[in-house]
Design a protein around this motif. Structure first.
Motif, PDB file in Angstrom:
ATOM      1  N   GLY A 105      53.350  45.103  37.173  1.00 52.23           N
ATOM      2  CA  GLY A 105      52.550  43.999  37.669  1.00 52.23           C
ATOM      3  C   GLY A 105      53.011  43.493  39.015  1.00 52.23           C
ATOM      4  N   ILE A 106      52.337  42.433  39.464  1.00 48.21           N
ATOM      5  CA  ILE A 106      52.658  41.826  40.746  1.00 48.21           C
ATOM      6  C   ILE A 106      53.248  40.442  40.542  1.00 48.21           C
ATOM      7  CG2 ILE A 106      51.679  41.009  42.924  1.00 48.21           C
ATOM      8  CD1 ILE A 106      49.672  43.328  42.651  1.00 48.21           C
ATOM      9  N   SER A 107      52.557  39.631  39.757  1.00 49.84           N
ATOM     10  CA  SER A 107      53.069  38.305  39.403  1.00 49.84           C
ATOM     11  C   SER A 107      52.524  37.949  38.030  1.00 49.84           C
ATOM     12  CB  SER A 107      52.652  37.256  40.435  1.00 49.84           C
ATOM     13  OG  SER A 107      51.281  36.936  40.295  1.00 49.84           O
ATOM     14  N   GLU A 108      53.157  37.021  37.381  1.00 50.47           N
ATOM     15  CA  GLU A 108      52.746  36.650  36.027  1.00 50.47           C
ATOM     16  C   GLU A 108      51.301  36.155  35.990  1.00 50.47           C
ATOM     17  OE1 GLU A 108      54.178  33.481  32.643  1.00 50.47           O
ATOM     18  OE2 GLU A 108      55.717  34.409  33.902  1.00 50.47           O
ATOM     19  N   GLU A 109      50.915  35.334  36.982  1.00 49.56           N
ATOM     20  CA  GLU A 109      49.552  34.789  37.008  1.00 49.56           C
ATOM     21  C   GLU A 109      48.507  35.883  37.225  1.00 49.56           C
ATOM     22  OE1 GLU A 109      51.982  33.710  39.071  1.00 49.56           O
ATOM     23  OE2 GLU A 109      52.382  31.638  38.533  1.00 49.56           O
ATOM     24  N   LEU A 110      48.773  36.783  38.165  1.00 49.77           N
ATOM     25  CA  LEU A 110      47.827  37.869  38.419  1.00 49.77           C
ATOM     26  C   LEU A 110      47.734  38.815  37.228  1.00 49.77           C
ATOM     27  CD1 LEU A 110      48.511  38.870  42.127  1.00 49.77           C
ATOM     28  CD2 LEU A 110      46.509  37.733  41.216  1.00 49.77           C
ATOM     29  N   ASP A 111      48.877  39.102  36.602  1.00 52.83           N
ATOM     30  CA  ASP A 111      48.887  40.003  35.445  1.00 52.83           C
ATOM     31  C   ASP A 111      48.075  39.433  34.294  1.00 52.83           C
ATOM     32  OD1 ASP A 111      50.527  41.517  37.030  1.00 52.83           O
ATOM     33  OD2 ASP A 111      52.359  41.105  35.877  1.00 52.83           O
ATOM     34  N   GLU A 112      48.208  38.127  34.039  1.00 52.98           N
ATOM     35  CA  GLU A 112      47.438  37.486  32.958  1.00 52.98           C
ATOM     36  C   GLU A 112      45.942  37.568  33.227  1.00 52.98           C
ATOM     37  OE1 GLU A 112      48.790  33.491  32.279  1.00 52.98           O
ATOM     38  OE2 GLU A 112      50.835  34.149  31.805  1.00 52.98           O
ATOM     39  N   GLU A 113      45.548  37.296  34.458  1.00 51.04           N
ATOM     40  CA  GLU A 113      44.123  37.341  34.805  1.00 51.04           C
ATOM     41  C   GLU A 113      43.596  38.781  34.733  1.00 51.04           C
ATOM     42  OE1 GLU A 113      40.240  36.284  36.000  1.00 51.04           O
ATOM     43  OE2 GLU A 113      41.851  35.266  34.942  1.00 51.04           O
ATOM     44  N   LEU A 114      44.393  39.731  35.189  1.00 51.47           N
ATOM     45  CA  LEU A 114      43.983  41.133  35.126  1.00 51.47           C
ATOM     46  C   LEU A 114      43.810  41.578  33.675  1.00 51.47           C
ATOM     47  CD1 LEU A 114      43.293  43.727  36.576  1.00 51.47           C
ATOM     48  CD2 LEU A 114      45.751  44.220  36.729  1.00 51.47           C
ATOM     49  N   LEU A 115      44.717  41.166  32.790  1.00 52.25           N
ATOM     50  CA  LEU A 115      44.574  41.503  31.364  1.00 52.25           C
ATOM     51  C   LEU A 115      43.321  40.864  30.770  1.00 52.25           C
ATOM     52  CD1 LEU A 115      48.136  41.415  29.769  1.00 52.25           C
ATOM     53  CD2 LEU A 115      46.585  43.352  29.964  1.00 52.25           C
TER      54      LEU A 115
END
Length: 147
Positions: A105-115
């Motif tokens: 991933g890149i960042s926790e926030e981006l990973d959550e949104e991508l999931l």
């Protein structure tokens, strides 16, 4: 001595074949993963020579879907994050997505949104083998570019 080596090289494959009592057919092709073919359709295939699982409309439509549905987290709007995330999903025999996860991933926030976006994707076209539709694991990158 050379004659003994040649005889062993000739008979070694025959000995290995006769010793295998496993009903699973496995072989390695070049640098690819092992191919495993079983009658059981619940088996997850790592590498197949039949049609692989695919997003309806192909990769272009998948990229369009992700772009249209991805919402940058408000905490990151002042920043312009960039990089490449890698996603892994299991496509079931009915095309539904299971076990989506971020491999890199890149960042926790981006990973959550991508999931969130990946888990809400429409059903995929499932992979097939000689016995019909089968589960498969699909890995794909998602690129984040600065504005």
């Amino acid at each position: 001595m050379k004659r003994l080596v040649l005889i062993l090289l000739f008979f070694a494959p025959l000995i290995l074949i006769s010793q295998s009592g496993n009903p699973v057919i496995s072989e390695t092709i070049g640098n690819c993963d092992t191919i495993s073919i079983q009658k059981d359709t619940s088996h997850i295939v790592k590498f197949i020579s039949y049609p692989e699982a695919s997003f309806p409309g192909g990769p272009e439509e998948m990229n369009k879907y992700i772009k249209e549905n991805f919402q940058f987290p408000k905490s990151l709007t002042s920043e312009s994050p960039y990089g490449r995330a890698f996603v892994e999903i299991t496509v079931d025999t009915d095309g539904s997505i299971k076990d989506a996860k971020i491999l890199k991933g890149i960042s926790e926030e981006l990973d959550e949104e991508l999931l969130r976006v990946v888990n809400n994707m429409p059903d995929w076209i499932p992979a097939e083998n000689k016995d019909g539709k089968t589960k498969s694991i699909v890995r794909f990158p998602v690129n984040f570019r600065p504005y």
